[in-house]
Design a protein around this motif. Structure first.
Motif, short mmCIF file in Angstrom:
data_model
loop_
_atom_site.label_atom_id
_atom_site.label_comp_id
_atom_site.label_asym_id
_atom_site.label_seq_id
_atom_site.Cartn_x
_atom_site.Cartn_y
_atom_site.Cartn_z
N ASN A 146 0.83 -1.21 0.00
CA ASN A 146 0.00 0.00 0.00
C ASN A 146 0.86 1.26 0.00
OD1 ASN A 146 -2.09 -2.02 0.86
ND2 ASN A 146 -3.32 -0.16 0.94
N PHE A 147 0.35 2.29 -0.65
CA PHE A 147 1.05 3.57 -0.71
C PHE A 147 0.42 4.61 0.21
CE2 PHE A 147 1.52 1.34 -4.73
CZ PHE A 147 2.90 1.29 -4.84
N ILE A 148 -0.79 4.32 0.70
CA ILE A 148 -1.43 5.16 1.71
C ILE A 148 -2.02 4.22 2.77
CG2 ILE A 148 -1.94 7.08 0.16
CD1 ILE A 148 -4.77 6.07 -0.07
N GLN A 149 -2.19 4.72 3.99
CA GLN A 149 -2.63 3.87 5.09
C GLN A 149 -4.16 3.72 5.08
OE1 GLN A 149 -0.71 5.48 8.69
NE2 GLN A 149 0.50 3.59 8.74
N LEU A 150 -4.62 2.69 4.42
CA LEU A 150 -6.04 2.39 4.42
C LEU A 150 -6.48 1.81 5.76
CD1 LEU A 150 -6.41 0.79 0.87
CD2 LEU A 150 -6.72 3.18 1.55
N TYR A 151 -5.52 1.32 6.54
CA TYR A 151 -5.79 0.74 7.86
C TYR A 151 -4.90 1.43 8.89
CZ TYR A 151 -7.83 -2.95 4.99
OH TYR A 151 -8.57 -3.64 4.07
N LEU A 175 2.70 -4.82 -10.25
CA LEU A 175 1.54 -5.29 -11.01
C LEU A 175 0.26 -4.76 -10.37
CD1 LEU A 175 2.58 -9.06 -11.34
CD2 LEU A 175 3.06 -7.21 -12.97
N GLU A 176 -0.82 -4.78 -11.12
CA GLU A 176 -2.14 -4.45 -10.59
C GLU A 176 -2.13 -3.12 -9.83
OE1 GLU A 176 -5.05 -6.21 -10.83
OE2 GLU A 176 -4.28 -7.96 -11.88
N GLN A 177 -1.56 -2.10 -10.43
CA GLN A 177 -1.55 -0.79 -9.77
C GLN A 177 -2.98 -0.23 -9.74
OE1 GLN A 177 1.57 1.88 -11.18
NE2 GLN A 177 2.73 0.11 -11.93
N ARG A 178 -3.44 0.11 -8.53
CA ARG A 178 -4.82 0.53 -8.35
C ARG A 178 -4.88 1.99 -7.94
NH1 ARG A 178 -3.67 -4.09 -5.48
NH2 ARG A 178 -4.23 -6.00 -6.60
N ARG A 179 -5.76 2.73 -8.59
CA ARG A 179 -5.93 4.16 -8.31
C ARG A 179 -7.35 4.41 -7.83
NH1 ARG A 179 -2.33 3.62 -12.48
NH2 ARG A 179 -0.52 5.00 -12.43
N ARG A 180 -7.50 5.37 -6.94
CA ARG A 180 -8.82 5.69 -6.41
C ARG A 180 -9.12 7.18 -6.58
NH1 ARG A 180 -12.05 1.58 -6.73
NH2 ARG A 180 -11.21 -0.28 -5.72
N LEU A 181 -10.41 7.47 -6.58
CA LEU A 181 -10.91 8.81 -6.87
C LEU A 181 -11.21 9.56 -5.58
CD1 LEU A 181 -11.77 10.52 -9.37
CD2 LEU A 181 -14.09 9.66 -8.99
N TYR A 182 -10.68 10.80 -5.47
CA TYR A 182 -10.98 11.63 -4.31
C TYR A 182 -12.43 12.14 -4.39
CZ TYR A 182 -6.13 11.89 -2.72
OH TYR A 182 -4.88 11.59 -2.21
N ALA A 183 -13.10 12.12 -3.25
CA ALA A 183 -14.45 12.68 -3.16
C ALA A 183 -14.36 14.22 -3.18
CB ALA A 183 -15.13 12.20 -1.89
N PRO A 184 -15.37 14.90 -3.71
CA PRO A 184 -16.67 14.38 -4.18
C PRO A 184 -16.73 14.15 -5.68
CG PRO A 184 -16.81 16.74 -4.01
CD PRO A 184 -15.40 16.38 -3.61
N MET A 185 -15.60 14.23 -6.37
CA MET A 185 -15.62 14.13 -7.83
C MET A 185 -16.11 12.77 -8.29
SD MET A 185 -12.57 14.77 -10.63
CE MET A 185 -12.72 16.57 -10.51
N LYS A 186 -16.83 12.79 -9.41
CA LYS A 186 -17.22 11.58 -10.12
C LYS A 186 -16.76 11.72 -11.56
CE LYS A 186 -21.31 10.47 -7.33
NZ LYS A 186 -22.77 10.16 -7.37
N LEU A 187 -16.43 10.60 -12.18
CA LEU A 187 -16.05 10.59 -13.58
C LEU A 187 -17.12 9.87 -14.38
CD1 LEU A 187 -12.22 9.79 -13.42
CD2 LEU A 187 -13.33 12.00 -13.73
N LYS A 188 -17.77 10.62 -15.24
CA LYS A 188 -18.87 10.08 -16.05
C LYS A 188 -19.91 9.41 -15.16
CE LYS A 188 -16.11 9.52 -20.24
NZ LYS A 188 -15.66 8.62 -21.31
N GLY A 189 -20.14 10.03 -14.01
CA GLY A 189 -21.14 9.52 -13.09
C GLY A 189 -20.69 8.38 -12.22
N GLY A 190 -19.44 7.92 -12.39
CA GLY A 190 -18.96 6.77 -11.63
C GLY A 190 -17.92 7.15 -10.60
N ILE A 191 -17.66 6.24 -9.66
CA ILE A 191 -16.69 6.50 -8.59
C ILE A 191 -15.53 5.53 -8.59
CG2 ILE A 191 -18.50 7.44 -7.11
CD1 ILE A 191 -18.37 4.81 -5.49
N HIS A 192 -15.53 4.57 -9.51
CA HIS A 192 -14.54 3.50 -9.45
C HIS A 192 -13.28 3.78 -10.25
CE1 HIS A 192 -17.34 0.85 -7.35
NE2 HIS A 192 -18.27 1.28 -8.19
N THR A 200 -2.79 0.92 -3.96
CA THR A 200 -2.14 -0.37 -3.75
C THR A 200 -1.56 -0.88 -5.06
OG1 THR A 200 -4.17 -1.61 -4.14
CG2 THR A 200 -3.68 -1.01 -1.87
N ALA A 201 -0.68 -1.87 -4.95
CA ALA A 201 -0.14 -2.58 -6.11
C ALA A 201 0.39 -3.92 -5.62
CB ALA A 201 0.97 -1.79 -6.79
N ASP A 202 0.59 -4.83 -6.54
CA ASP A 202 1.27 -6.09 -6.22
C ASP A 202 2.74 -5.92 -6.58
OD1 ASP A 202 -1.03 -7.25 -5.36
OD2 ASP A 202 -1.43 -8.36 -7.19
#
Length: 379
Positions: A146-151, A175-192, A200-202
């Motif tokens: 993890n790159f930020i403390q989710l826990y 591998l599997e580099q995962r990015r998340r969206l800061y609130a309250p922005m949505k992209l094309k109505g989605g949050i994922h 996170t990443a592997d």
């Protein structure tokens, strides 16, 4: 091969091909009863699954979250999660439970570990610290980082990297580099779909390349095979195999790959020889184009990984081992596409499956590139 957190919902593991060939022995850990039952039901002759939670050998509190993928022995860090879309819901604790853990060094079913895969939501560093004896000769470790403390109190990538370097490992790839969206922005109505914030990443670690002289011939062969088959690191695999001396047939290796390599060979093996090997084994473009494309897309935490795993069990489907994000950032993926299609053909499979959930937003681009592509959409 040891897999800590072997839940089948996590997708096709990197060792699946070697396990199917019967050339590795797997010991997996999965404390969740339902997931363990599925693993036991479909296991092969070279697989052993244990119901243990691996940790420091003491009793731990399990925080069972709204999204099962967030469940951990660490408490979700609401101060961080609240900055993002989705996480405040996914990380909501439904209940807690006490459970016993075992130290990796104390597991009698394991004598040594050549290759470790681990994903236990923040508890990875604890496992390493209590498994140093079993890990002293390990060649490859694939760990979630993890790159930020989710826990709360969660060790981050820097902490894991420090332990790895102190114990003779070096980072090979992410591998599997995962990015998340800061609130309250949505992209094309989605949050994922995130923009830039890595969460996170592997991380794949290998034995330090400056310490290869400490490896036996058998270990060199094992490391080369893992890198070649599981991670497609043909350049490093070739370099390792060349250490075997005159017994290694370099031309045969290049023929097996069947694709050009981004490397410069010595004067005794000029690059033109590698090109000739490739030309004699090249797959016809028409045969490559005949490989059908399947895209698994959808919202996060809706079962896309499980769906890709189920489909990947088919003898007709070759699954790409990572989320490529081909259509998210305008990248040129032609070389990787060709390589994956060649691997599909070599394995006798007529379909190539790619899973990037956020490709659900790129339907038009995908169909423009692959007019006959098939889609599996999880919502």
């Amino acid at each position: 091969m040891v897999d800590i957190g072997a839940n089948p919902i996590d997708g096709t593991p990197p060792y699946a091909g070697l396990l199917k060939q019967g050339v590795i022995r797997l010991v997996g850990f999965e404390p969740q009863p339902d997931a363990l039952a599925k693993l036991q039901q479909r296991k092969g002759p070279h697989e052993t699954y244990l119901p243990h939670a691996v940790g420091n050998g003491e009793q731990a509190t399990l925080y069972i979250c709204q999204a099962s993928g967030m469940t951990s022995t660490l408490k979700p860090n609401t101060a961080v999660l609240d900055h993002f879309q989705g996480y405040p819901i996914w990380g909501k604790v439904k209940r807690t439970a006490l459970m016993d853990t075992v130290r990796l060094d104390d597991v009698p079913e394991i004598s040594h570990i050549d290759w470790l895969k681990i994903d236990i939501q923040g508890g990875e560093l604890t496992v390493f610290k209590h498994g140093e004896h079993k890990l002293k000769d390990t060649l490859v470790i694939q760990t979630e980082a993890n790159f930020i403390q989710l826990y709360e109190g969660q060790p981050l990538f820097a902490d894991i990297d420090h332990w790895m370097r102190a114990h003779g490992f070096m980072l090979h790839t992410l591998l599997e580099q995962r990015r998340r969206l800061y609130a309250p922005m949505k992209l094309k109505g989605g949050i994922h779909q995130g923009i830039n914030q890595l969460t996170t990443a592997d991380a794949v670690y290998i034995r330090d390349i400056n310490q290869l002289d400490t490896l036996s011939t058998d270990q060199l062969k094992k490391l080369a095979v893992i890198l070649h088959v599981a991670y497609g690191s043909y350049d490093l695999s070739l370099r390792l195999l060349r250490r075997l001396g005159p017994d290694f047939d370099e031309s045969a290796y290049l023929k097996q790959i069947g694709k050009p390599l981004p490397l410069t060979l010595s004067a005794q093996h000029p690059i033109s020889d590698a090109a000739e090997v490739h030309q004699s084994n090249a797959v016809d473009d028409a045969e490559l184009d005949a490989v059908e494309m399947i895209f698994v897309v959808g919202c996060g935490h809706t079962g896309t990984t499980l769906m890709a795993t189920i489909l990947g069990e088919s003898d007709a489907i070759h699954t790409i081992k990572r989320e490529t994000e081909w259509f998210l950032h305008g990248q040129d993926f032609s070389t990787e596409l060709r390589q994956e299609r060649e691997q599909a053909i070599a394995a006798g499979k007529r379909c190539l499956l790619e899973k990037t959930p956020r490709h659900v937003y790129r339907y038009a681009k995908i169909t423009a590139a692959f007019p006959n592509a098939k889609f599996v959409i999880d919502l």
